[in-house]
Design a protein around this motif. Structure first.
Motif, PDB file in Angstrom:
ATOM      1  N   ALA A 176       0.843  -1.207   0.000  1.00  0.00           N
ATOM      2  CA  ALA A 176       0.000   0.000   0.000  1.00  0.00           C
ATOM      3  C   ALA A 176       0.871   1.247   0.000  1.00  0.00           C
ATOM      4  O   ALA A 176       0.580   2.222  -0.709  1.00  0.00           O
ATOM      5  N   ARG A 177       1.931   1.217   0.776  1.00  0.00           N
ATOM      6  CA  ARG A 177       2.829   2.386   0.825  1.00  0.00           C
ATOM      7  C   ARG A 177       3.488   2.607  -0.535  1.00  0.00           C
ATOM      8  O   ARG A 177       3.608   3.736  -1.000  1.00  0.00           O
ATOM      9  N   GLN A 178       3.901   1.527  -1.170  1.00  0.00           N
ATOM     10  CA  GLN A 178       4.502   1.642  -2.508  1.00  0.00           C
ATOM     11  C   GLN A 178       3.513   2.270  -3.501  1.00  0.00           C
ATOM     12  O   GLN A 178       3.908   3.035  -4.383  1.00  0.00           O
ATOM     13  N   LEU A 179       2.251   1.922  -3.350  1.00  0.00           N
ATOM     14  CA  LEU A 179       1.221   2.439  -4.264  1.00  0.00           C
ATOM     15  C   LEU A 179       0.701   3.803  -3.818  1.00  0.00           C
ATOM     16  O   LEU A 179      -0.161   4.382  -4.472  1.00  0.00           O
ATOM     17  N   ASN A 180       1.237   4.279  -2.705  1.00  0.00           N
ATOM     18  CA  ASN A 180       0.825   5.574  -2.156  1.00  0.00           C
ATOM     19  C   ASN A 180      -0.681   5.605  -1.849  1.00  0.00           C
ATOM     20  O   ASN A 180      -1.383   6.579  -2.153  1.00  0.00           O
ATOM     21  N   THR A 181      -1.163   4.519  -1.245  1.00  0.00           N
ATOM     22  CA  THR A 181      -2.573   4.440  -0.857  1.00  0.00           C
ATOM     23  C   THR A 181      -2.688   4.127   0.629  1.00  0.00           C
ATOM     24  O   THR A 181      -1.699   3.777   1.281  1.00  0.00           O
ATOM     25  N   LEU A 182      -3.902   4.255   1.150  1.00  0.00           N
ATOM     26  CA  LEU A 182      -4.191   3.970   2.554  1.00  0.00           C
ATOM     27  C   LEU A 182      -5.211   2.850   2.602  1.00  0.00           C
ATOM     28  O   LEU A 182      -6.297   2.979   2.044  1.00  0.00           O
ATOM     29  N   MET A 183      -4.881   1.767   3.273  1.00  0.00           N
ATOM     30  CA  MET A 183      -5.696   0.556   3.180  1.00  0.00           C
ATOM     31  C   MET A 183      -6.184   0.056   4.537  1.00  0.00           C
ATOM     32  O   MET A 183      -5.543   0.269   5.562  1.00  0.00           O
ATOM     33  N   ASN A 184      -7.311  -0.623   4.470  1.00  0.00           N
ATOM     34  CA  ASN A 184      -7.787  -1.519   5.518  1.00  0.00           C
ATOM     35  C   ASN A 184      -7.494  -2.943   5.056  1.00  0.00           C
ATOM     36  O   ASN A 184      -7.819  -3.292   3.906  1.00  0.00           O
TER      37      ASN A 184
END
Lengths: 133, 133, 133, 133
Positions: B19-27
């Motif tokens: 998620a960090r690599q994709l620059n997103t915030l995940m559950n």
């Protein structure tokens, strides 16, 4: 103020460590200031029914900024909060839910633990809550 | 065979890293072979509505040993699984739920990710599933 | 950051004023950053069924920091969020739910309006959201 | 006869004022003669779990045209209304819910207050109910 995932995971780690010391198997849930789930862990072979209990204890503690077991004293027959468990989609008022405060005393979330006696559940939740400064 | 908490936490860690690599915030949610929650993490500021989505994607993937998005193709109007979402207390058939298999190909659990586009959700879930051998 | 009751009541007042201009009768709900209700008003003779709709639109908008109607475009058959309404106890993805942001662009809550056409619902919600700086 | 939004908002305002005098933080809900929500306010930092409690107290008071706390006396173990809380999707029978009557003594709605001791909840609800003539 809201608990961070890093803080929540530190609380879960401390709670798991306490559970190991007590030789128990726990479900541990952390909610934020909005009573929404942040982190959860179920130890191997811990009770499946305690998944939901841990989450409800955590929410109950945040809903009223009060240890879930304290609310349970008030909800006994004849008590001022009798049958409060029927609210909020189902509260759990057994010990094991504790508000988490930051250094200024503000409630930033809550922890719920379930998987053993309520005494052990409370000790595990307390160890988790104490891991946050 | 059942996924262990250690494996589940490794899957969550790998998913968070993706998620960090994709620059997103995940559950991110992990369920075991019984479709019961084992581990969960919500990254700071990730969508609150995705808590439930991540869990439902994981359960959906384990309920049918199928990626949630594959089931979603079958549940379109006119499709063979049309409206299957009404079962099991509510399925989520968007991409982002993936069965987790051990080295022998046995399903030992599932992962669900939610917080961005369904393409990103799927990539994050895949990274988590791949972390388990 | 969380919306205050004073801000929420200002948003409700602005939404009611807009509803009067449009000659409609509305239900208006405001939730905070944790998606928990802060303020609600049902205008005299407004649809009773819209009590729940207004609340769900507000929650949906905060759950995904997105206008409820935008999510509704994504949840059409064949769309990436098809059947997302089955999550979170029931989402409402019609127009009329809008995130509320503070001056720094942070989401501090959301408004939901219901009681007329979805075009009117959206205009009323927008008037409410715009009342917060 | 049904309570109007203007009357409901006057009741909420009077209840908030009483809460301030008592130095408490309250959730206040008003339902109409059909037991459907008309107005709601949560004071800043009031208990999140009391959103639902305030609404249920108000509904309970209107369902039986009786103060919620009076019903709670009847629902104790051995009492005539034992476990009545299981009806209607969950009643709350603690003090803090009061029917609202018009000048002719007709019940036109009800108020529910929650956020402190049940004694304070009752006083706040009473101040709200008394604001309607």
């Amino acid at each position: 103020m809201n608990i961070s995932l890093q803080q929540a995971e530190a609380a879960v780690a401390a709670a798991k460590e306490k559970a190991r010391q007590l030789n128990t198997l726990m479900n541990i849930a952390i909610v934020d200031a909005g009573a929404n789930l942040v982190s959860f862990a179920r130890m191997d072979d811990a009770w499946i029914g305690s998944i939901d209990l841990a989450m409800r204890k955590a929410r109950t503690a945040r809903y009223f900024n009060m240890e879930s077991g304290e609310l349970g004293k008030l909800s006994q027959p004849g008590g001022p909060a009798y049958q409060i468990e029927h609210s909020n989609g189902g509260l759990i008022t057994m010990p094991g839910g504790i508000p988490i405060r930051n250094g200024n005393g503000e409630v930033i979330g809550a922890i719920g633990a379930s998987g053993s006696s309520v005494e052990n559940d409370h000790l595990v939740a307390q160890a988790g809550a104490n891991a946050i400064k």
